[in-house]
Design an enzyme around this catalytic site. Structure first.
Site, PDB file in Angstrom:
ATOM      1  N   ASN A  73      -2.275  -0.146   6.674  1.00 17.97           N
ATOM      2  CA  ASN A  73      -1.864  -1.498   7.318  1.00 17.97           C
ATOM      3  C   ASN A  73      -0.868  -2.174   6.287  1.00 17.97           C
ATOM      4  O   ASN A  73      -0.810  -3.525   6.142  1.00 17.97           O
ATOM      5  CB  ASN A  73      -3.042  -2.344   7.671  1.00 17.97           C
ATOM      6  CG  ASN A  73      -4.002  -2.650   6.637  1.00 17.97           C
ATOM      7  OD1 ASN A  73      -3.838  -2.211   5.401  1.00 17.97           O
ATOM      8  ND2 ASN A  73      -5.058  -3.608   7.046  1.00 17.97           N
ATOM      9  N   HIS A  81      -2.162  -5.478   1.116  1.00 17.89           N
ATOM     10  CA  HIS A  81      -3.577  -6.119   0.989  1.00 17.89           C
ATOM     11  C   HIS A  81      -3.252  -7.639   0.474  1.00 17.89           C
ATOM     12  O   HIS A  81      -2.218  -7.844   0.086  1.00 17.89           O
ATOM     13  CB  HIS A  81      -4.140  -5.449  -0.324  1.00 17.89           C
ATOM     14  CG  HIS A  81      -5.276  -6.016  -0.994  1.00 17.89           C
ATOM     15  ND1 HIS A  81      -6.488  -6.201  -0.432  1.00 17.89           N
ATOM     16  CD2 HIS A  81      -5.592  -7.073  -2.048  1.00 17.89           C
ATOM     17  CE1 HIS A  81      -7.300  -6.854  -0.909  1.00 17.89           C
ATOM     18  NE2 HIS A  81      -6.698  -7.424  -2.037  1.00 17.89           N
ATOM     19  N   LYS A 121       0.774  -1.312  -0.041  1.00 22.00           N
ATOM     20  CA  LYS A 121      -0.049  -0.181   0.050  1.00 22.00           C
ATOM     21  C   LYS A 121       0.792   1.200   0.028  1.00 22.00           C
ATOM     22  O   LYS A 121       1.933   1.365   0.242  1.00 22.00           O
ATOM     23  CB  LYS A 121      -0.880   0.190   1.239  1.00 22.00           C
ATOM     24  CG  LYS A 121      -1.878  -1.185   1.134  1.00 22.00           C
ATOM     25  CD  LYS A 121      -2.989  -1.081   2.258  1.00 22.00           C
ATOM     26  CE  LYS A 121      -4.021  -2.440   2.248  1.00 22.00           C
ATOM     27  NZ  LYS A 121      -4.887  -2.004   3.159  1.00 22.00           N
ATOM     28  N   TYR A 145     -12.348  -1.494  -4.207  1.00 25.56           N
ATOM     29  CA  TYR A 145     -12.939  -1.575  -2.558  1.00 25.56           C
ATOM     30  C   TYR A 145     -14.350  -1.542  -2.763  1.00 25.56           C
ATOM     31  O   TYR A 145     -14.848  -1.119  -1.729  1.00 25.56           O
ATOM     32  CB  TYR A 145     -12.418  -0.575  -1.748  1.00 25.56           C
ATOM     33  CG  TYR A 145     -10.963  -1.080  -1.191  1.00 25.56           C
ATOM     34  CD1 TYR A 145     -10.667  -2.173  -0.522  1.00 25.56           C
ATOM     35  CD2 TYR A 145      -9.746  -0.327  -1.754  1.00 25.56           C
ATOM     36  CE1 TYR A 145      -9.465  -2.597  -0.274  1.00 25.56           C
ATOM     37  CE2 TYR A 145      -8.491  -0.714  -1.432  1.00 25.56           C
ATOM     38  CZ  TYR A 145      -8.383  -1.740  -0.553  1.00 25.56           C
ATOM     39  OH  TYR A 145      -7.082  -2.182  -0.156  1.00 25.56           O
ATOM     40  N   GLU A 152      -9.366  -9.637  -8.389  1.00 28.11           N
ATOM     41  CA  GLU A 152      -8.443  -8.557  -8.111  1.00 28.11           C
ATOM     42  C   GLU A 152      -7.437  -8.555  -9.057  1.00 28.11           C
ATOM     43  O   GLU A 152      -6.959  -7.455  -9.587  1.00 28.11           O
ATOM     44  CB  GLU A 152      -8.058  -8.473  -6.823  1.00 28.11           C
ATOM     45  CG  GLU A 152      -9.267  -8.135  -5.798  1.00 28.11           C
ATOM     46  CD  GLU A 152      -8.910  -8.473  -4.318  1.00 28.11           C
ATOM     47  OE1 GLU A 152     -10.056  -8.179  -3.479  1.00 28.11           O
ATOM     48  OE2 GLU A 152      -7.771  -8.934  -3.951  1.00 28.11           O
TER      49      GLU A 152
HETATM   50  P1  ADP Z   1      -8.408  -6.796   5.096  1.00 27.55           P
HETATM   51  O1  ADP Z   1      -7.579  -5.657   4.084  1.00 27.55           O
HETATM   52  O2  ADP Z   1      -7.745  -7.439   6.107  1.00 27.55           O
HETATM   53  O3  ADP Z   1      -8.992  -7.905   3.956  1.00 27.55           O
HETATM   54  P2  ADP Z   1     -11.017  -5.633   4.859  1.00 27.55           P
HETATM   55  O4  ADP Z   1     -11.474  -6.014   3.674  1.00 27.55           O
HETATM   56  O5  ADP Z   1     -12.121  -5.625   5.846  1.00 27.55           O
HETATM   57  O6  ADP Z   1      -9.472  -5.985   5.572  1.00 27.55           O
HETATM   58  O7  ADP Z   1     -10.945  -4.075   4.855  1.00 27.55           O
HETATM   59  C1  ADP Z   1     -10.185  -3.466   3.737  1.00 27.55           C
HETATM   60  C2  ADP Z   1      -9.016  -2.610   4.061  1.00 27.55           C
HETATM   61  O8  ADP Z   1     -10.064  -1.231   4.553  1.00 27.55           O
HETATM   62  C3  ADP Z   1      -8.393  -2.885   5.401  1.00 27.55           C
HETATM   63  O9  ADP Z   1      -7.137  -3.407   4.830  1.00 27.55           O
HETATM   64  C4  ADP Z   1      -7.966  -1.233   5.889  1.00 27.55           C
HETATM   65  O10 ADP Z   1      -7.074  -0.780   4.977  1.00 27.55           O
HETATM   66  C5  ADP Z   1      -9.224  -0.561   5.716  1.00 27.55           C
HETATM   67  N1  ADP Z   1     -10.081  -0.713   6.965  1.00 27.55           N
HETATM   68  C6  ADP Z   1     -10.620  -1.575   7.242  1.00 27.55           C
HETATM   69  N2  ADP Z   1     -11.611  -1.429   8.380  1.00 27.55           N
HETATM   70  C7  ADP Z   1     -11.352  -0.240   8.867  1.00 27.55           C
HETATM   71  C8  ADP Z   1     -11.754   0.816   9.635  1.00 27.55           C
HETATM   72  N3  ADP Z   1     -12.500   0.464  10.751  1.00 27.55           N
HETATM   73  N4  ADP Z   1     -11.101   1.912   9.584  1.00 27.55           N
HETATM   74  C9  ADP Z   1     -10.235   2.230   8.747  1.00 27.55           C
HETATM   75  N5  ADP Z   1      -9.844   1.569   7.854  1.00 27.55           N
HETATM   76  C10 ADP Z   1     -10.396   0.096   7.796  1.00 27.55           C
HETATM   77 MG    MG Z   2     -10.488  -7.416   2.611  1.00 29.66          MG
END
Ligand code: ADP
Ligand code: MG
Length: 143
Positions: free
Chosen positions: A114, A117, A11, A51, A128
């Site tokens: 974080n 992805h 990211k 997304y 994707e």
């Molecule tokens: P993952 O990436 O672990 O599959 P998700 O698909 O739930 O997680 O969410 C996609 C991305 O959105 C996350 O990697 C993170 O960057 C962001 N995200 C998820 N939940 C939150 C939140 N509560 N607040 C801010 N950003 C979030």
């Molecule tokens: Mg996800």
């Protein structure tokens, strides 16, 4: 693609912080092979599409702004049981909950920023990957 592939992005936060090399090393040391890879940047519209499953959630707009804010590294990686094993390698979405030694634990700045992805299913890995890579950009079985 079958169960041996997943899609990942380093990211914008992690690219900006200079963690690209270390994250790629962790992915390779985790037993994954690179099938396709590019240094690129998503437009806001592309990030919205990527997304779209999160459309309507409170974090959607800031997530899309963040993910289109700078360059990323997009890649298809391969290993047996790739989707699940890659999610183990990167750790929980919230780095505070990510296991010691995982990529998110080591390189994430926050829940949103974080570091990486990882696709959550074979079906989403295929979808994707198709946003970023044509057939001619994929290289399998070269090692
Ligand atoms: P993952 O990436 O672990 O599959 P998700 O698909 O739930 O997680 O969410 C996609 C991305 O959105 C996350 O990697 C993170 O960057 C962001 N995200 C998820 N939940 C939150 C939140 N509560 N607040 C801010 N950003 C979030
Ligand atoms: Mg996800």
């Amino acid at each position: 693609m079958n169960g041996n592939y997943t899609f990942t992005m380093i990211k914008p936060c992690a690219v900006k912080a200079g963690f690209t090399g270390r994250i790629l090393a962790d992915i390779l040391e985790g037993g994954f092979d690179i099938v396709a890879m590019k240094f690129t940047r998503m437009t806001r519209e592309q990030a919205e599409t990527f997304y779209s499953v999160h459309q309507g959630k409170p974090f959607f707009e800031s997530l899309v702004d963040f993910m289109s804010s700078g360059p990323i590294v997009a890649a298809i990686v391969s290993k047996e049981n790739a989707v699940a094993d890659f999610r183990t390698l990167i750790g929980a979405t919230n780095p505070e909950n990510a296991a010691e030694g995982t990529i998110r634990r080591k390189y994430a700045e926050s829940l949103q920023r974080n570091a990486v992805h990882g696709s959550d299913s074979d079906e989403n890995a295929t979808l994707e990957a198709s946003h970023f890579f044509s057939g001619f950009e994929r290289f399998q079985g070269y090692r």
